[in-house]
Design a protein around this motif. Structure first.
Motif, PDB file in Angstrom:
ATOM      1  N   LEU A 164       0.219   1.846  11.424  1.00  0.00           N
ATOM      2  CA  LEU A 164       0.502   2.548  10.173  1.00  0.00           C
ATOM      3  C   LEU A 164       0.424   1.588   8.986  1.00  0.00           C
ATOM      4  CD1 LEU A 164       3.460   4.777  11.399  1.00  0.00           C
ATOM      5  CD2 LEU A 164       1.366   5.639  10.338  1.00  0.00           C
ATOM      6  N   MET A 165       0.959   0.379   9.162  1.00  0.00           N
ATOM      7  CA  MET A 165       0.887  -0.604   8.082  1.00  0.00           C
ATOM      8  C   MET A 165      -0.562  -0.919   7.744  1.00  0.00           C
ATOM      9  SD  MET A 165       4.067  -3.258   8.642  1.00  0.00           S
ATOM     10  CE  MET A 165       3.461  -3.923  10.173  1.00  0.00           C
ATOM     11  N   ASP A 166      -1.379  -1.140   8.757  1.00  0.00           N
ATOM     12  CA  ASP A 166      -2.803  -1.406   8.517  1.00  0.00           C
ATOM     13  C   ASP A 166      -3.461  -0.233   7.780  1.00  0.00           C
ATOM     14  OD1 ASP A 166      -2.612  -3.822   9.757  1.00  0.00           O
ATOM     15  OD2 ASP A 166      -3.574  -3.208  11.619  1.00  0.00           O
ATOM     16  N   HIS A 167      -3.125   0.977   8.238  1.00  0.00           N
ATOM     17  CA  HIS A 167      -3.727   2.185   7.656  1.00  0.00           C
ATOM     18  C   HIS A 167      -3.382   2.315   6.173  1.00  0.00           C
ATOM     19  CE1 HIS A 167      -4.913   6.413   7.236  1.00  0.00           C
ATOM     20  NE2 HIS A 167      -3.705   6.657   6.743  1.00  0.00           N
ATOM     21  N   PHE A 168      -2.088   2.144   5.845  1.00  0.00           N
ATOM     22  CA  PHE A 168      -1.656   2.308   4.455  1.00  0.00           C
ATOM     23  C   PHE A 168      -2.117   1.142   3.576  1.00  0.00           C
ATOM     24  CE2 PHE A 168       1.854   4.986   6.417  1.00  0.00           C
ATOM     25  CZ  PHE A 168       1.233   6.178   6.070  1.00  0.00           C
ATOM     26  N   LEU A 169      -2.158  -0.079   4.138  1.00  0.00           N
ATOM     27  CA  LEU A 169      -2.683  -1.204   3.364  1.00  0.00           C
ATOM     28  C   LEU A 169      -4.144  -0.954   2.993  1.00  0.00           C
ATOM     29  CD1 LEU A 169      -1.222  -4.402   5.068  1.00  0.00           C
ATOM     30  CD2 LEU A 169      -0.904  -3.688   2.693  1.00  0.00           C
TER      31      LEU A 169
ATOM     32  N   LEU B  25      -0.605  -8.752   4.789  1.00  0.00           N
ATOM     33  CA  LEU B  25       0.752  -9.199   5.095  1.00  0.00           C
ATOM     34  C   LEU B  25       0.746 -10.579   5.737  1.00  0.00           C
ATOM     35  CD1 LEU B  25       2.074  -5.853   6.586  1.00  0.00           C
ATOM     36  CD2 LEU B  25       2.936  -6.908   4.493  1.00  0.00           C
ATOM     37  N   SER B  26       1.680 -11.433   5.325  1.00  0.00           N
ATOM     38  CA  SER B  26       1.867 -12.702   6.020  1.00  0.00           C
ATOM     39  C   SER B  26       2.464 -12.426   7.395  1.00  0.00           C
ATOM     40  CB  SER B  26       2.811 -13.618   5.231  1.00  0.00           C
ATOM     41  OG  SER B  26       4.140 -13.105   5.265  1.00  0.00           O
ATOM     42  N   LEU B  27       2.397 -13.395   8.283  1.00  0.00           N
ATOM     43  CA  LEU B  27       2.898 -13.220   9.646  1.00  0.00           C
ATOM     44  C   LEU B  27       4.393 -12.903   9.648  1.00  0.00           C
ATOM     45  CD1 LEU B  27       2.094 -13.376  12.634  1.00  0.00           C
ATOM     46  CD2 LEU B  27       2.719 -15.784  12.597  1.00  0.00           C
TER      47      LEU B  27
ATOM     48  N   ARG C  50       4.017   0.109  -2.833  1.00  0.00           N
ATOM     49  CA  ARG C  50       4.737  -0.756  -3.758  1.00  0.00           C
ATOM     50  C   ARG C  50       4.341  -2.219  -3.581  1.00  0.00           C
ATOM     51  NH1 ARG C  50      10.873  -1.324  -2.594  1.00  0.00           N
ATOM     52  NH2 ARG C  50      10.527   0.868  -2.133  1.00  0.00           N
ATOM     53  N   LEU C  51       4.223  -2.665  -2.321  1.00  0.00           N
ATOM     54  CA  LEU C  51       3.868  -4.064  -2.055  1.00  0.00           C
ATOM     55  C   LEU C  51       2.468  -4.394  -2.549  1.00  0.00           C
ATOM     56  CD1 LEU C  51       5.363  -4.507   1.543  1.00  0.00           C
ATOM     57  CD2 LEU C  51       6.278  -5.421  -0.591  1.00  0.00           C
ATOM     58  N   VAL C  52       1.533  -3.472  -2.346  1.00  0.00           N
ATOM     59  CA  VAL C  52       0.163  -3.690  -2.808  1.00  0.00           C
ATOM     60  C   VAL C  52       0.118  -3.802  -4.334  1.00  0.00           C
ATOM     61  CG1 VAL C  52      -2.099  -2.591  -3.042  1.00  0.00           C
ATOM     62  CG2 VAL C  52      -0.978  -2.650  -0.810  1.00  0.00           C
TER      63      VAL C  52
ATOM     64  N   ILE D 209       0.984 -10.947   1.043  1.00  0.00           N
ATOM     65  CA  ILE D 209       2.327 -10.425   0.789  1.00  0.00           C
ATOM     66  C   ILE D 209       3.321 -11.240   1.606  1.00  0.00           C
ATOM     67  CG2 ILE D 209       3.834  -8.419   1.011  1.00  0.00           C
ATOM     68  CD1 ILE D 209       1.279  -6.687   0.721  1.00  0.00           C
ATOM     69  N   GLN D 210       4.249 -11.915   0.933  1.00  0.00           N
ATOM     70  CA  GLN D 210       5.189 -12.815   1.581  1.00  0.00           C
ATOM     71  C   GLN D 210       6.472 -12.082   1.981  1.00  0.00           C
ATOM     72  OE1 GLN D 210       4.401 -15.990   2.189  1.00  0.00           O
ATOM     73  NE2 GLN D 210       2.465 -15.971   1.067  1.00  0.00           N
ATOM     74  N   LEU D 211       7.259 -12.743   2.825  1.00  0.00           N
ATOM     75  CA  LEU D 211       8.563 -12.211   3.214  1.00  0.00           C
ATOM     76  C   LEU D 211       9.432 -11.977   1.984  1.00  0.00           C
ATOM     77  CD1 LEU D 211      10.380 -11.468   5.652  1.00  0.00           C
ATOM     78  CD2 LEU D 211      11.189 -13.830   5.652  1.00  0.00           C
ATOM     79  N   SER D 212       9.319 -12.864   1.008  1.00  0.00           N
ATOM     80  CA  SER D 212      10.128 -12.756  -0.217  1.00  0.00           C
ATOM     81  C   SER D 212       9.749 -11.543  -1.064  1.00  0.00           C
ATOM     82  CB  SER D 212       9.985 -14.023  -1.059  1.00  0.00           C
ATOM     83  OG  SER D 212       8.618 -14.247  -1.401  1.00  0.00           O
ATOM     84  N   ASP D 213       8.572 -10.940  -0.813  1.00  0.00           N
ATOM     85  CA  ASP D 213       8.163  -9.746  -1.560  1.00  0.00           C
ATOM     86  C   ASP D 213       8.824  -8.482  -1.031  1.00  0.00           C
ATOM     87  OD1 ASP D 213       6.364 -11.104  -3.280  1.00  0.00           O
ATOM     88  OD2 ASP D 213       4.855 -11.149  -1.690  1.00  0.00           O
ATOM     89  N   LEU D 214       9.385  -8.547   0.184  1.00  0.00           N
ATOM     90  CA  LEU D 214       9.984  -7.363   0.796  1.00  0.00           C
ATOM     91  C   LEU D 214      11.339  -7.066   0.154  1.00  0.00           C
ATOM     92  CD1 LEU D 214       9.284  -7.971   4.607  1.00  0.00           C
ATOM     93  CD2 LEU D 214       7.798  -6.957   2.871  1.00  0.00           C
TER      94      LEU D 214
END
Length: 469
Positions: A339-344, A357-359, A383-385, A393-398
């Motif tokens: 789903l993440m891949d699809h929406f990205l 997304l970063s690891l 929102r992240l995009v 997209i880093q962990l700090s962006d979440l």
């Protein structure tokens, strides 16, 4: 006799060695303190090192040297259960690693078997695999899957997990008939998407698809919206009258979303329309025949509402001809990364961005519980995009609530009111769990899945605590 046994064990050992060494997936085995016991050739390829250079080393030492990151060993050691994680190796590969601990009779870890597969290759092949595995069922299904493969616009419903694949398969069958369908599930799981999927796959796909949210329209207006009205039917009515949504959807599908919000006084009129395939406008005297398929959806427990007298029993059974329950995203983690891949991909294309997304961010999102389900995930990806300062997209962006979450593991507290034996407490808790789970799921399979036991055990306990009483 001893020579024969020795020969047997030698042959068995040779067979096992051959199986492990020829396995496509990495097999990486450690003892209970993290010392590496075995690495097969697939693992050597992941790390760019010979097994002899890895065996005997500690996993944490290898992680510090950058062989893989992050380390899964401490998590498996702490939880003593199967754990999966995405890792990156020193050769630049992204792998999906699963750690399975083997426990002794006292619950201590004897050894851990880690199996890993190149996730890059899996991601490239997953859509093709998902479709081609159904090719043997029928030629019709083959043509349908190929059509979906070439038409990306229709791929709105991600169905990688076994539960969701079953639902989509059922939806494809349901689409061929005109039976009434009731779709249930928590808010945001994708009820509207599966309803749209059914309409698109049906013989009514070229006809109207009308969606009405029964909870979003004032009670005073919902009757006129559904059934329409004749000229001069009430003060403020249009002088030429108005068609209702039943008529507007004639030949197609009428989707009654949040059907649990339907006023009780209107439920009688809706039931009549379903039974007789005709409606009567407000202020009208003549019946109007309609050929409209009805699909309803709700996040409420209609059976409980029937018991409480807030929903008509006869209407419930008329709607619940074919029930579809969509499980929450937290119970189908296999779908999250897809789903993440699809929406990205969707929002990258929409906004002309190349975000990824970063690891660390991806692992955190995969292990989040997603109380808002697919809707929450989709909104977050958009929102992240949009707000990310860089492509990665880093962990700090979440959001902080996700960053500080405990991987979706809930803490349950059991309250004891009176002193009793441990055996009595165990039986009382077991009985309460079985009754509560069965009341919710009404299926030994689903009860077993929810409680982490096999279906036969769940069935026996249901018989013991419910059906025998």
């Amino acid at each position: 006799m001893e020579i024969c046994e020795l020969t047997h064990y030698k042959n068995l050992n040779h067979e096992l060695e051959t199986i492990i060494n020829t396995c496509f997936d990495e097999i990486f085995v450690t003892d209970g303190i993290g010392t590496v016991l075995r690495v097969n050739p697939a693992g050597e390829a992941f790390y760019g090192m010979k097994a002899a250079e890895i065996v005997g080393k500690n996993t944490e030492e290898l992680a510090r040297k950058g062989l893989f990151s992050p380390s899964l060993f401490p998590i498996v050691k702490e939880r003593k259960e199967r754990v999966s994680m995405i890792q990156r190796t020193r050769t630049g590969q992204t792998i999906h690693c699963i750690g399975n601990p083997s426990l002794d009779t006292e619950g201590n870890i004897e050894f851990i078997v880690f199996t890993s597969r190149d996730l890059t290759e899996i991601r490239q092949l997953r859509n093709k695999i998902e479709r081609t595995e159904h090719l043997l069922e029928s030629f019709q299904e083959e043509l349908e899957e190929l059509r979906r493969f070439h038409n990306k616009d229709e791929e709105d419903f991600i169905s990688f997990s076994p539960d969701m694949r079953k639902i989509v398969k059922m939806a494809d069958k349901i689409a061929k008939v005109d039976s009434t369908v009731l779709v249930t599930g928590k808010s945001g799981v994708g009820k509207g998407v599966i309803v749209s999927h059914i309409h698109k796959k049906s013989k009514r796909s070229k006809q109207p698809f009308i969606h009405i949210n029964c909870g979003a329209i004032p009670e005073s207006l919902i009757e006129s919206e559904l059934f329409g009205y004749e000229p001069g039917a009430f003060t403020g009515a249009k002088k030429e009258g108005k068609k209702g949504l039943f008529e507007a959807a004639n030949g197609g599908t009428l989707f009654l979303d949040e059907i649990g919000e339907m006023p009780l006084n209107l439920q009688v009129k809706l039931l009549k329309a379903l039974q007789e395939n005709e409606i009567q406008r407000i202020g009208g005297t003549r019946p109007i025949p309609v050929d409209t398929r009805i699909i309803a959806a709700t996040n409420k427990d209609l059976e409980t509402m029937v018991e409480d007298g807030t929903f008509r029993e006869d209407l419930f059974y008329r709607l619940n001809v074919i029930p579809i329950y969509i499980p929450p995203l937290s119970t189908r983690p296999e779908d999250i990364s897809y789903l993440m891949d699809h929406f990205l991909e969707k929002f990258n294309k929409k906004y002309g961005i190349s975000a990824y997304l970063s690891l660390k961010a991806e692992n955190k999102l995969i292990n989040y519980s997603w109380p808002g389900n697919v809707r929450e995930l989709e909104n977050l990806m958009e929102r992240l995009v949009v707000i990310a300062d860089r492509d990665e997209i880093q962990l700090s962006d979440l959001p902080q609530k996700i960053v500080s979450s405990t991987n979706g593991h809930k803490q349950y507290t059991v309250h004891i009111n009176e002193i009793c034996t441990l055996k009595q407490a165990h039986e009382e808790l077991e009985e309460q769990l079985i009754i509560k789970a069965y009341k919710k799921y009404r299926s030994s399979y689903k009860v077993g899945k929810a409680l982490g036991i096999n279906q036969s055990t769940a069935y026996r306990k249901i018989q013991k605590y419910i059906n025998d009483h």
